[in-house]
Every structure is written in C-alpha cells, then in structure tokens.
Scaffold this motif. Sequence first.
Motif, PDB file in Angstrom:
ATOM      1  N   ILE A  97       0.850  -1.188   0.000  1.00  0.00           N
ATOM      2  CA  ILE A  97       0.000   0.000   0.000  1.00  0.00           C
ATOM      3  C   ILE A  97       0.892   1.246   0.000  1.00  0.00           C
ATOM      4  O   ILE A  97       1.857   1.327   0.748  1.00  0.00           O
ATOM      5  N   THR A 102      -3.421   3.451  -1.345  1.00  0.00           N
ATOM      6  CA  THR A 102      -3.844   2.655  -2.489  1.00  0.00           C
ATOM      7  C   THR A 102      -2.739   1.638  -2.785  1.00  0.00           C
ATOM      8  O   THR A 102      -1.587   1.829  -2.405  1.00  0.00           O
ATOM      9  N   TYR A 103      -3.132   0.568  -3.468  1.00  0.00           N
ATOM     10  CA  TYR A 103      -2.126  -0.419  -3.855  1.00  0.00           C
ATOM     11  C   TYR A 103      -1.112   0.202  -4.807  1.00  0.00           C
ATOM     12  O   TYR A 103      -1.486   1.014  -5.660  1.00  0.00           O
TER      13      TYR A 103
END
Length: 165
Positions: A97, A102-103
């Motif tokens: 992350i 967010t990834y």
Amino acid sequence: MEKILLFIDGSYNPETHIGFGAYLLVREPVTETNELKKHIKIKRFDDTSSTQLELKNLLWALSNKNCANHKIIVYTDSQNIINLPDRRHKLEQKGYISNNNTYLKNYKLYQEFYRLVDLMDCTFIKIKGHVPTNQKKKIDRLFSLVDKASRNAMRDKSKVDKLNK
C-alpha cells in the motif's frame, strides 16, 4: 548446483506503451558470443510501462524451465529489479500500500517476483548498459546481445507501424 547466467533487457516506447523484452540464458563456461545470438528470446509486451516491461520480462525469463534447479545470476541494467530484494520487507510490511492508501501500481508484479525468487536461487547484478566497445568485458558483450535484440525488435515494430499508417 549448476550456475546459469541470465541476461535481460527491454526496449520501451512511451508513446505507444509497447515494449520488447529480450533474454539470454547461458551456462558456464560461456561459448562464443556470436553463436549465442540465436538463443535470445524476444517477446512483445503491450499496454506496459518501462518498469512493468523490465519486471514482466524478468518473470517471463525466470519461468523458463531451464531455470529450475539452478543457481541463476541475473544481469540487468534495471535499477528497479536490483533494488527489489532490499525493498521486500518494507513492501510486505505495508501490504503493498502506498502513502496515499492505495495499492502500488505494480504490486502484483512485485508479489510474483518475490514468489519466483523464493523458489529459485537468484543473485542480481547491476550491469552498466551501453558501455563503449573498447571497454566491454565478456559480460558486457553478452548483455549487449539482449540490449541490441530488444532495440532491434522495437525498431522493426516501428517500421511496420509506419508502413501501416
């Protein structure tokens, strides 16, 4: 355990998001360089980035059945690939992350990289690309083969694209 040298490189076009990866597997002792040209594998990667191209190319090369049960010395000019083993703990600790929660864009490729290298005995060596001919050692000459192969594949693709316009 037998040692295999793996040379990887890619050529990427940021306008088309197309890249060509090339790799060469060589068993030691290394035979004549010109003879090895016919053993280079080349693959086109669509809808990619330069970072993704380098990773996808490496994963493709490592999936070669000839890599199994060998010590693999990977030669690359990709700083991203060279740094991945050292980045592993932090990436896994954060669950891939980003600071924006967010990834990471390439997290699936990173996971696959770690999965494969866990199964294999890999060492990664940074090689300087585009060394002047008079300064090239044998390793540089071998790397130049994949460098030229990927660039030539990109040029040939570009020629085809221009003819089709």
